[in-house]
Design an enzyme around this catalytic site. Structure first.
Site, PDB file in Angstrom:
ATOM      1  NE  ARG A  39      82.754  45.769   8.724  1.00 43.49           N
ATOM      2  CZ  ARG A  39      82.974  44.488   8.493  1.00 43.49           C
ATOM      3  NH1 ARG A  39      83.656  43.774   9.379  1.00 43.49           N
ATOM      4  NH2 ARG A  39      82.510  43.906   7.402  1.00 43.49           N
ATOM      5  CE  LYS A 200      85.243  30.020  -5.352  1.00 41.20           C
ATOM      6  NZ  LYS A 200      85.670  29.168  -4.212  1.00 41.20           N
ATOM      7  N   GLY A 386      81.413  42.654   0.612  1.00 44.97           N
ATOM      8  CA  GLY A 386      82.673  43.234   1.081  1.00 44.97           C
ATOM      9  C   GLY A 386      83.423  44.052   0.051  1.00 44.97           C
ATOM     10  N   GLY A 409      78.546  39.105   4.622  1.00 46.06           N
ATOM     11  CA  GLY A 409      77.948  37.783   4.762  1.00 46.06           C
ATOM     12  C   GLY A 409      76.557  37.834   5.346  1.00 46.06           C
TER      13      GLY A 409
END
Length: 430
Positions: A39, A200, A386, A409
């Site tokens: 990053r 999920k 991620g 996200g």
């Protein structure tokens, strides 16, 4: 797709103090050493551009979740040191984020200097999108640059409130991320394939719906596939699954079946899996072939395969896709022009005893090999999520893919068709 917001290339930054919101939320070891600087390296084009064009550069970021408490383990000081090494010039570190100390540090800057402020989240006002805190950040600079793609899906003080007070534009990373992901969704080279993993269904519902509408092939893997298997009355033992999401899984399956009947979608669930009784490096694994029964037929011929070979037992966990499923996915990739991948196929965190590939990472490795052209075709790949990005970074493969996103996200929100508050707040191109 064209990026519609102004960027640093659209404005004059010479002699100006520029506040850059970066995403330096990097992993640190127990002795506060950076274990992965991806990053930080991705922020270099924007910071270097500002330096070369005579700006005084003030960088802000968060690190971890200190929840408004000053904690040494969440200090950005190690990041300042690494950023300086990558820029090949000193980076000044300020132990405050806003206020008199920060103002004084900024006032001492000369064109080309770089200053890194302390962790934004040491102030609880940051995540509350507090207007006063945003104003204090804005007081430090003449121009605000949003280059933290990993946080633009959040309306925080350093992504949204600050833009109310000074001219605000995008950095090169944010512009690249949004344009690349938008193009992969809105105007991809076809055929288009989506490989969706994770735990999920509720976390990926937006992406699943979107790709069922627009993709040519949609593959579901990871723990999320277990809930779909439950919805199809396939035994999953004690595998991770959310029974409350079974109705949602059935709804998704019905949507996919409708589009498949129209002849425009292949929706694929794993046909086999790697199972074990516990998640452990030394555990014994076996392959359960609940789909075609090909593996079990071969393994037990000339005898009939026992029921156990085609069914996950009550005390077993599905921890990866099996070789038949991996082969199908790799084969499908051979005819694709664009592949979007979000979510690992198995439990990639478990280390292997015989090498770098863990016992439950073979499915993920098969996808990687196929995307990198090991079997022939090499499509343009967009990697998000991620766990997926972390695995790729850990194996030094980032530069080989088409695009590896810095924001899990944010990339999911964008792929789902949602707006990003931190991008929406920026000035439109004239």
């Amino acid at each position: 797709m064209a990026f519609t917001k102004q960027t640093i290339e659209d404005i004059d930054v010479a002699g100006k103090t520029v506040l850059v919101r970066a995403d330096f939320n990097v992993p640190l070891s127990d002795d506060y050493k950076i274990t992965d600087d991806y990053r930080i390296t991705q922020a270099l084009p924007t910071i270097s551009y500002l330096i070369e064009h005579g700006a005084k550069v003030v960088v802000c970021s968060h690190l971890g979740r200190p929840d408004g408490v000053v904690m040494a383990e969440y200090s950005l000081q190690p990041v300042a040191k690494r950023l300086g090494e990558l820029l090949n010039k000193p980076v000044i570190f300020c132990h405050e984020t806003v206020g008199d100390v920060a103002k004084q540090a900024v006032e001492k800057l000369k064109p080309g200097d770089v200053l890194l402020l302390e962790n934004l989240r040491f102030a609880s006002a940051e995540e509350l999108n507090d207007e006063s805190f945003g104003h204090k950040l804005a007081e430090l600079a003449d121009i605000f640059v949003q280059d933290g793609f990993g946080v633009v899906h959040r309306a925080h003080a350093s992504t949204e409130a600050v833009t109310r007070f000074i001219p605000s534009v995008a950095g090169l990373l944010v512009a690249k991320e949004v344009a690349t992901i938008d193009t992969a969704i809105e105007d991809p080279q076809r055929p288009l394939m989506a490989i969706i993993g994770g735990a999920k269904i509720a976390d990926k519902i937006g992406i699943l719906r979107r790709f069922i509408e627009i993709a040519d092939v949609v593959v579901v893997g990871g723990a999320m596939a277990n809930t779909f298997l439950l919805a199809k009355d396939i035994e999953i033992g004690k595998s991770l699954a959310n029974k409350a999401d079974v109705p949602l899984a059935k709804e998704i399956l019905a949507m996919a079946e409708k589009r498949s009947k129209e002849g425009s979608l292949v929706f694929y669930l794993p046909q086999d899996g790697v199972v074990a009784k516990k998640i452990d490096s030394g555990t014994r694994t076996r392959i359960v072939d609940w789909g075609a029964h090909t593996m079990s037929d071969i393994e037990h011929y000339p005898k009939r395969p026992p029921q156990k070979s085609v069914q996950v037992q009550f005390d077993e966990l599905i921890l990866d896709i099996g070789p038949i499923s991996g082969s199908f996915i790799a084969g499908a990739i051979q005819s694709m022009k664009t592949v979007v991948w979000n979510g690992a196929m198995g439990v990639t965190e478990t280390k292997g005893l015989h090498g770098p590939i863990g016992p439950f990472a073979h499915g993920t490795e098969t996808v990687i090999d196929a995307l990198l052209g090991s079997y022939g075709n090499k499509p343009f790949s967009v990697i998000g999520g991620g766990d997926t990005v972390g695995y790729i970074e850990g194996h030094g493969l980032v530069g080989i893919f088409g695009h590896v996103s810095t924001g899990g996200g944010a990339s999911m929100e964008l792929m789902s068709g949602k707006t990003l508050p931190g991008v929406e707040a920026l000035m439109e191109k004239k």
